[in-house]
Enzyme design. Structure first.
Site, short mmCIF file in Angstrom:
data_model
loop_
_atom_site.label_atom_id
_atom_site.label_comp_id
_atom_site.label_asym_id
_atom_site.label_seq_id
_atom_site.Cartn_x
_atom_site.Cartn_y
_atom_site.Cartn_z
N SER A 157 -1.51 -0.75 4.04
CA SER A 157 -2.10 -0.07 5.19
C SER A 157 -3.59 0.08 4.98
CB SER A 157 -1.47 1.33 5.38
OG SER A 157 -2.19 2.07 6.35
N TYR A 180 1.31 9.19 2.50
CA TYR A 180 1.38 7.80 2.96
C TYR A 180 0.22 6.99 2.40
CZ TYR A 180 1.69 3.87 6.24
OH TYR A 180 1.79 2.62 6.79
#
Length: 263
Positions: A147, A160
């Site tokens: 990401s 995350y």
């Protein structure tokens, strides 16, 4: 004369790929893109529904296997079965991931542990097992879908972002260790992409435009290209890095975020 480098659509003909998190979103798009270019794809997910539908839509090209990346024994078994049944495992694409959002002060131990179990330890399990087979035969490719949050701080997304940063560096370290065997390891770092995970963050119909515009209060820039990615946009980047067109690329991190991180 230079060697011929295969081009699409049949550039993966005769190769076997395993894609985690293939039940929906980016994982399903990656599995579909690889199958369309000739690969036999083993689509894995811990939920059978999505991968069964994917296999039904691509009969003969995609095999579904239920697999939980947090279970190292299950991972070892599935990858061993793939090598036994198909003769080799040529490509591994790590897509499986979860998102638990909260400010750090409100983040629970369980949310932190669960996020790392899937997003980081899961990548470790699959990559370790796949690399053992790839290095023994002297070829192969591993692509981890991480990401852009791995490289840019995000409010409410500490677990995350940290898990994706760890998965990114793990993939690069693995790639360095096994480069001499001919196995390549790279990372694709998506930004905001139209998936179920992304939509879980949207409270109303105006949310996509707010993502594109950015939000100064959360220190988040907008998307210069003015659009949210489709899963296929990420899949195309994965396919390129997995292909022989990228045969001299390893240890790299390709951001596919419309310029959102200004890198």
């Amino acid at each position: 004369m230079p060697e011929h480098i295969p081009q699409e659509p049949g550039e993966f003909t005769g190769r076997t790929a395993l894609v985690t998190g293939a039940g929906q979103g980016i994982g399903a798009a990656v599995a579909t893109a690889l199958a369309a270019r000739g690969a036999h794809v083993v689509a894995t997910d811990r939920d059978a529904h999505g991968i069964d539908e994917l296999a039904a839509a691509h009969r003969g090209a995609i095999t579904p296997r239920v697999m939980d990346v947090t279970d190292h024994r299950a991972v070892t078994t599935v990858i061993g079965d793939v090598v036994r049944d198909h003769g080799s495992l040529d490509l591994l694409v790590n897509v499986a991931g979860i998102l638990r959002t909260a400010p750090v002060a409100e983040l629970t131990d369980a949310d932190w542990a669960d996020t790392f179990a899937v997003n980081t330890t899961g990548v470790f399990h699959t990559s370790r097992a796949a690399a053992a087979h790839m290095t023994a035969r002297g070829s192969g490719c591993i692509v981890t879908v991480a990401s852009n949050a791995a490289g840019v701080p995000r409010t409410g997304m500490a677990a995350y972002a940290a898990s994706k940063a760890a998965a990114t560096m793990f993939t690069k370290c693995l790639g360095l260790e096994i480069a001499r065997t001919g196995v390549r390891c790279n990372v694709v770092a998506p930004g905001s992409t139209d998936t179920a995970m992304q939509r879980s963050l949207w409270a109303d119909d105006e949310a996509p435009q707010r993502v594109i515009a950015g939000d100064p209060e959360t220190y988040r820039t907008g998307i210069p290209l003015g659009r949210i990615a489709d899963p296929q946009d990420i899949a195309e980047a994965v396919v390129f890095l997995a292909s022989d067109r990228a045969r001299h690329i390893t240890l790299q991190e390709l951001y596919v975020d419309g310029g959102a991180t200004l890198r």
